[in-house]
Motif scaffolding. Structure first.
Motif, PDB file in Angstrom:
ATOM      1  N   ILE A 266       0.681  -0.459   0.070  1.00  0.00           N
ATOM      2  CA  ILE A 266      -0.518  -0.447   0.293  1.00  0.00           C
ATOM      3  C   ILE A 266       1.004   0.721  -0.223  1.00  0.00           C
ATOM      4  O   ILE A 266       0.800   1.972  -0.702  1.00  0.00           O
ATOM      5  CB  ILE A 266      -1.082  -0.038   1.149  1.00  0.00           C
ATOM      6  N   MET A 267       1.681   1.444   0.416  1.00  0.00           N
ATOM      7  CA  MET A 267       2.760   2.059   0.908  1.00  0.00           C
ATOM      8  C   MET A 267       3.522   2.283  -0.093  1.00  0.00           C
ATOM      9  O   MET A 267       4.214   3.779  -0.707  1.00  0.00           O
ATOM     10  CB  MET A 267       3.541   2.086   2.164  1.00  0.00           C
ATOM     11  N   LYS A 268       3.595   1.769  -0.576  1.00  0.00           N
ATOM     12  CA  LYS A 268       4.831   1.540  -1.993  1.00  0.00           C
ATOM     13  C   LYS A 268       3.945   2.493  -3.327  1.00  0.00           C
ATOM     14  O   LYS A 268       4.357   2.823  -4.092  1.00  0.00           O
ATOM     15  CB  LYS A 268       4.987  -0.018  -2.594  1.00  0.00           C
ATOM     16  N   TRP A 269       2.384   1.915  -3.680  1.00  0.00           N
ATOM     17  CA  TRP A 269       1.753   2.375  -4.415  1.00  0.00           C
ATOM     18  C   TRP A 269       1.029   3.723  -4.401  1.00  0.00           C
ATOM     19  O   TRP A 269       0.636   4.750  -4.942  1.00  0.00           O
ATOM     20  CB  TRP A 269      -0.054   1.260  -4.400  1.00  0.00           C
ATOM     21  N   ILE A 270       0.956   4.013  -2.629  1.00  0.00           N
ATOM     22  CA  ILE A 270       1.347   5.476  -2.684  1.00  0.00           C
ATOM     23  C   ILE A 270       2.078   6.035  -3.208  1.00  0.00           C
ATOM     24  O   ILE A 270       1.686   7.606  -3.690  1.00  0.00           O
ATOM     25  CB  ILE A 270       0.956   5.584  -0.920  1.00  0.00           C
ATOM     26  N   LYS A 271       3.709   5.858  -2.829  1.00  0.00           N
ATOM     27  CA  LYS A 271       4.451   6.227  -3.660  1.00  0.00           C
ATOM     28  C   LYS A 271       4.671   6.798  -4.824  1.00  0.00           C
ATOM     29  O   LYS A 271       4.850   7.940  -5.199  1.00  0.00           O
ATOM     30  CB  LYS A 271       5.301   5.917  -2.560  1.00  0.00           C
ATOM     31  N   GLN A 272       3.945   5.596  -5.412  1.00  0.00           N
ATOM     32  CA  GLN A 272       3.790   5.281  -6.490  1.00  0.00           C
ATOM     33  C   GLN A 272       3.085   6.475  -7.223  1.00  0.00           C
ATOM     34  O   GLN A 272       3.407   7.474  -8.272  1.00  0.00           O
ATOM     35  CB  GLN A 272       3.838   4.353  -7.585  1.00  0.00           C
ATOM     36  N   TRP A 273       1.874   6.722  -6.403  1.00  0.00           N
ATOM     37  CA  TRP A 273       0.702   7.936  -7.066  1.00  0.00           C
ATOM     38  C   TRP A 273       1.528   9.222  -6.712  1.00  0.00           C
ATOM     39  O   TRP A 273       1.130   9.950  -8.405  1.00  0.00           O
ATOM     40  CB  TRP A 273      -0.691   7.242  -6.646  1.00  0.00           C
ATOM     41  N   ASP A 276       3.662  10.390  -9.523  1.00  0.00           N
ATOM     42  CA  ASP A 276       3.296   9.970 -10.754  1.00  0.00           C
ATOM     43  C   ASP A 276       2.717  11.580 -10.542  1.00  0.00           C
ATOM     44  O   ASP A 276       2.645  12.279 -11.855  1.00  0.00           O
ATOM     45  CB  ASP A 276       2.388   9.121 -11.314  1.00  0.00           C
ATOM     46  N   GLN A 277       2.258  12.060 -10.026  1.00  0.00           N
ATOM     47  CA  GLN A 277       1.502  13.592 -10.166  1.00  0.00           C
ATOM     48  C   GLN A 277       2.592  14.835  -9.664  1.00  0.00           C
ATOM     49  O   GLN A 277       2.002  15.620 -11.068  1.00  0.00           O
ATOM     50  CB  GLN A 277       0.220  13.281  -8.439  1.00  0.00           C
ATOM     51  N   GLN A 278       3.594  14.396  -8.960  1.00  0.00           N
ATOM     52  CA  GLN A 278       4.533  15.284  -9.292  1.00  0.00           C
ATOM     53  C   GLN A 278       4.882  15.253 -11.091  1.00  0.00           C
ATOM     54  O   GLN A 278       5.351  16.182 -11.404  1.00  0.00           O
ATOM     55  CB  GLN A 278       5.664  15.184  -8.660  1.00  0.00           C
ATOM     56  N   TYR A 279       5.623  14.306 -11.383  1.00  0.00           N
ATOM     57  CA  TYR A 279       5.837  13.962 -12.511  1.00  0.00           C
ATOM     58  C   TYR A 279       5.294  14.702 -14.163  1.00  0.00           C
ATOM     59  O   TYR A 279       5.192  15.652 -14.867  1.00  0.00           O
ATOM     60  CB  TYR A 279       5.948  12.794 -13.432  1.00  0.00           C
ATOM     61  N   HIS A 280       3.747  14.588 -13.750  1.00  0.00           N
ATOM     62  CA  HIS A 280       3.001  15.343 -15.041  1.00  0.00           C
ATOM     63  C   HIS A 280       1.900  16.901 -14.255  1.00  0.00           C
ATOM     64  O   HIS A 280       1.136  17.070 -14.800  1.00  0.00           O
ATOM     65  CB  HIS A 280       1.546  14.685 -14.647  1.00  0.00           C
ATOM     66  N   GLY A 281       3.034  17.037 -13.098  1.00  0.00           N
ATOM     67  CA  GLY A 281       2.804  18.229 -12.878  1.00  0.00           C
ATOM     68  C   GLY A 281       1.590  19.056 -12.127  1.00  0.00           C
ATOM     69  O   GLY A 281       0.786  19.411 -11.893  1.00  0.00           O
ATOM     70  N   SER A 282       1.191  18.072 -11.603  1.00  0.00           N
ATOM     71  CA  SER A 282      -0.408  17.428 -10.681  1.00  0.00           C
ATOM     72  C   SER A 282      -0.337  18.652  -9.144  1.00  0.00           C
ATOM     73  O   SER A 282       0.975  19.186  -8.911  1.00  0.00           O
ATOM     74  CB  SER A 282      -1.212  16.675 -10.468  1.00  0.00           C
ATOM     75  N   SER A 283      -1.156  19.612  -9.574  1.00  0.00           N
ATOM     76  CA  SER A 283      -1.793  20.254  -8.438  1.00  0.00           C
ATOM     77  C   SER A 283      -2.172  19.854  -7.000  1.00  0.00           C
ATOM     78  O   SER A 283      -2.821  20.463  -5.947  1.00  0.00           O
ATOM     79  CB  SER A 283      -2.367  21.384  -8.585  1.00  0.00           C
ATOM     80  N   CYS A 284      -2.814  18.378  -6.597  1.00  0.00           N
ATOM     81  CA  CYS A 284      -3.176  17.487  -5.843  1.00  0.00           C
ATOM     82  C   CYS A 284      -2.559  18.228  -4.322  1.00  0.00           C
ATOM     83  O   CYS A 284      -0.902  18.270  -4.982  1.00  0.00           O
ATOM     84  CB  CYS A 284      -3.737  16.325  -5.874  1.00  0.00           C
ATOM     85  N   PRO A 285      -2.622  18.507  -3.588  1.00  0.00           N
ATOM     86  CA  PRO A 285      -1.821  18.425  -2.460  1.00  0.00           C
ATOM     87  C   PRO A 285      -0.936  16.680  -1.791  1.00  0.00           C
ATOM     88  O   PRO A 285      -2.094  15.970  -2.279  1.00  0.00           O
ATOM     89  CB  PRO A 285      -3.063  18.806  -0.943  1.00  0.00           C
TER      90      PRO A 285
END
Length: 286
Positions: A266-273, A276-285
């Motif tokens: 679970i921690m691994k998948w959260i980290k990957q997510w 991925d958000q940072q790579y795509h420039g997401s503004s999600c907190p």
């Protein structure tokens, strides 16, 4: 609300008096006739006010009684059946397995059907029988539980199989299927179709972040998909939901390791997510 209702109805005669005086004056009625009309209308309105207030109180009493009755019905059902039947009937969760016991020598006891009934197909040969079975198990004459109409009876839960994909799950990801092998339900669990390449009692290692890692029995984890996005965890000495229970000093080693494996994935998948958000420039907190 009672005082507010009372004030509201007291205001009606005054409004009606003004209207009556204006109407009677325009028709040249005598003062005596006007007073007479007002007296009778006020009496009628007083009666109406009292009746309406009584009706309001009566409705509140009825509503309170209905709530009490519904509560009693629900409490009785939970006492006799727990909440499982209501869940099954609303969601069509393998209704036939809840309805029948001991079919084909399964682990339920005592059997609820004769020995000659060997399969669920013998038990439910057509839709008419499915509806009859549904009505028997999912009776809701008072409309309290919100059960669907019997025409939607789905004893084999084909709706959920279609909606979620059943065993056709190759495009899903980030799922741990936990199987306690002492749990009879584990026969319906999700497993890899490939033979394990690990030797018996071999140990594997998994990182948990911050440079820390732990070891576990390699045979406990099976990859369901090639990319490791879905895995099955096998607890050789696990019962029903053992790994989801509070930890206990008497837990077998497989339960303790299963919890660490599940948390690590679970921690691994959260980290990957997050990456991925940072790579795509997401503004999600974060």
């Amino acid at each position: 609300n009672f005082p507010q209702d009372h004030v509201f109805f007291d205001a009606i005669p005054a409004i009606n008096e003004e209207s009556t005086i204006r109407n009677e004056s325009s028709s040249s009625s005598s003062p005596t006739k006007i007073r007479s009309r007002l007296r009778y209308e006020n009496e009628d309105l007083t009666t109406t006010s009292t009746t309406t207030t009584s009706t309001t109180v009566s409705r509140k009493t009825t509503a309170s009684f209905e709530r009490s009755s519904i509560s009693a019905i629900c409490q009785e059902k939970v006492k006799n059946e727990t909440t499982w039947t209501s869940l099954v009937c609303n969601e069509n969760l393998f209704l036939i397995m809840t309805y029948a016991s001991g079919v084909g020598g399964d682990f339920f006891w005592p059997p609820s059907y004769p020995r000659e009934i060997q399969t669920y197909a013998d038990l439910v040969p057509d839709q008419a029988r499915a509806e009859e079975m549904y009505e028997s198990l999912c009776s809701d004459p008072d409309g309290v539980f919100g059960y669907p109409d019997k025409s939607t009876a789905d004893p084999y839960s084909t709706y959920m199989d279609d909606y979620y994909g059943g065993t056709r799950i190759g495009y899903h990801s980030n799922i741990v299927f936990s199987n306690g092998l002492l749990d009879p339900w584990s026969a319906a669990g999700v497993y890899s179709q490939k033979e394990s390449s690990h030797a018996k009692d071999s140990r594997c290692s998994m990182e948990i972040g911050n440079g820390e890692s732990f070891e576990y029995d390699c045979s406990m984890v099976q990859n369901i998909t090639n990319d490791g996005g879905m895995v099955a965890v096998l607890l050789e000495l696990g019962g029903h939901h053992l790994d989801l229970m509070h930890s206990d000093e008497n837990d077998p080693a497989c339960a303790r390791e299963a919890r660490m494996i599940e948390e690590a994935y679970i921690m691994k998948w959260i980290k990957q997510w997050k990456e991925d958000q940072q790579y795509h420039g997401s503004s999600c907190p974060s």
